[in-house]
Scaffold this motif. Structure first.
Motif, PDB file in Angstrom:
ATOM      1  N   GLU A 187      33.451  91.771  22.470  1.00 56.36           N
ATOM      2  CA  GLU A 187      33.458  93.226  22.553  1.00 56.36           C
ATOM      3  C   GLU A 187      34.756  93.654  23.234  1.00 56.36           C
ATOM      4  O   GLU A 187      35.211  93.001  24.176  1.00 56.36           O
ATOM      5  N   LEU A 204      13.377  87.496  21.943  1.00 48.46           N
ATOM      6  CA  LEU A 204      14.698  87.537  22.550  1.00 48.46           C
ATOM      7  C   LEU A 204      15.717  86.866  21.643  1.00 48.46           C
ATOM      8  O   LEU A 204      15.489  85.774  21.137  1.00 48.46           O
ATOM      9  N   GLN A 205      16.843  87.552  21.431  1.00 41.41           N
ATOM     10  CA  GLN A 205      17.948  86.993  20.677  1.00 41.41           C
ATOM     11  C   GLN A 205      19.165  87.004  21.599  1.00 41.41           C
ATOM     12  O   GLN A 205      19.493  88.039  22.176  1.00 41.41           O
ATOM     13  N   ILE A 206      19.787  85.859  21.744  1.00 46.17           N
ATOM     14  CA  ILE A 206      20.974  85.750  22.586  1.00 46.17           C
ATOM     15  C   ILE A 206      22.139  85.330  21.703  1.00 46.17           C
ATOM     16  O   ILE A 206      22.081  84.298  21.043  1.00 46.17           O
ATOM     17  N   ASP A 207      23.165  86.160  21.687  1.00 47.28           N
ATOM     18  CA  ASP A 207      24.360  85.874  20.906  1.00 47.28           C
ATOM     19  C   ASP A 207      25.561  85.841  21.839  1.00 47.28           C
ATOM     20  O   ASP A 207      25.558  86.451  22.905  1.00 47.28           O
ATOM     21  N   ILE A 247      25.478  88.617  24.508  1.00 45.56           N
ATOM     22  CA  ILE A 247      24.860  89.841  24.000  1.00 45.56           C
ATOM     23  C   ILE A 247      23.383  89.553  23.776  1.00 45.56           C
ATOM     24  O   ILE A 247      23.022  88.732  22.937  1.00 45.56           O
ATOM     25  N   LYS A 248      22.533  90.225  24.547  1.00 48.79           N
ATOM     26  CA  LYS A 248      21.083  90.018  24.465  1.00 48.79           C
ATOM     27  C   LYS A 248      20.457  91.185  23.720  1.00 48.79           C
ATOM     28  O   LYS A 248      20.839  92.329  23.913  1.00 48.79           O
ATOM     29  N   ASP A 249      19.479  90.861  22.897  1.00 45.20           N
ATOM     30  CA  ASP A 249      18.777  91.879  22.143  1.00 45.20           C
ATOM     31  C   ASP A 249      17.370  91.353  21.849  1.00 45.20           C
ATOM     32  O   ASP A 249      17.131  90.143  21.887  1.00 45.20           O
ATOM     33  N   TYR A 250      16.483  92.271  21.590  1.00 47.28           N
ATOM     34  CA  TYR A 250      15.144  91.894  21.167  1.00 47.28           C
ATOM     35  C   TYR A 250      14.997  92.318  19.722  1.00 47.28           C
ATOM     36  O   TYR A 250      15.185  93.478  19.385  1.00 47.28           O
ATOM     37  N   GLY A 251      14.708  91.366  18.859  1.00 49.37           N
ATOM     38  CA  GLY A 251      14.585  91.637  17.433  1.00 49.37           C
ATOM     39  C   GLY A 251      13.367  92.478  17.121  1.00 49.37           C
ATOM     40  O   GLY A 251      12.594  92.857  18.005  1.00 49.37           O
TER      41      GLY A 251
END
Length: 164
Positions: free
Chosen positions: A77, A70-73, A61-65
């Motif tokens: 799901e 970049l935040q990769i978790d 799960i990639k997101d930009y804070g």
């Protein structure tokens, strides 16, 4: 081996540092992506498996804070086609409850009541005690030990290429 810096003046140093600044984040990002893939794949191997819903649900799960970083978790799901043993579609609430139960208490709740499935027994034969509760944490901790070295190597490689 220490990287060699060529200092011929302030302009040259600025140019060299800019080159590092452009390439180091790309190298770090690629390294993070590769490690996330390894964690995801290992978590899928270490997760107990009945119908396969849980294993198919383990994703990157990639997101930009808020700061744009970049935040990769690695998370779980519910797959769109998730179903129960009886063949009925699962609800999000039911899936989340099951995923949490398996991750946190597989041996004492799920395996104790139903026994491990054939797929889980095969995984246990390959990976031993890694299969079962805390499969996400186990996979992450395994890769975490290697990630620091991988990051240092990726950045050192960029410095050596730029300084070259």
């Amino acid at each position: 081996m220490k990287p060699k810096l060529k200092v011929t003046g302030l302009a040259a140093v600025r140019t060299e540092l800019r080159s590092y600044g452009d390439r180091v984040p790309d190298a770090a990002r690629k390294t993070m992506h590769r490690s996330a893939e390894i964690i995801r794949d290992n978590a899928r191997e270490y997760a107990p498996e009945d119908e396969g819903n849980l294993v198919r649900g383990i994703k990157i799960i990639k997101d930009y804070g808020a700061s744009g970083r970049l935040q990769i978790d690695i998370g779980i799901e519910m797959p769109a086609d998730a179903f129960s043993k009886s063949g009925t579609p699962l609800t999000q609430e039911g899936f989340d409850r099951y995923a949490t139960l398996v991750h946190e208490n597989y041996e004492s709740h799920v395996a104790y009541v139903n026994g491990p499935s054939r797929a889980t027994i095969a995984k246990m034969a390959r990976h031993g005690e890694k299969v079962g509760s805390f499969f996400l944490r186990t996979a992450a901790e395994e890769e975490e030990k290697k990630l620091d070295d991988k990051m240092v190597n990726a950045i050192t490689k960029v410095i050596n290429e730029v300084s070259g």
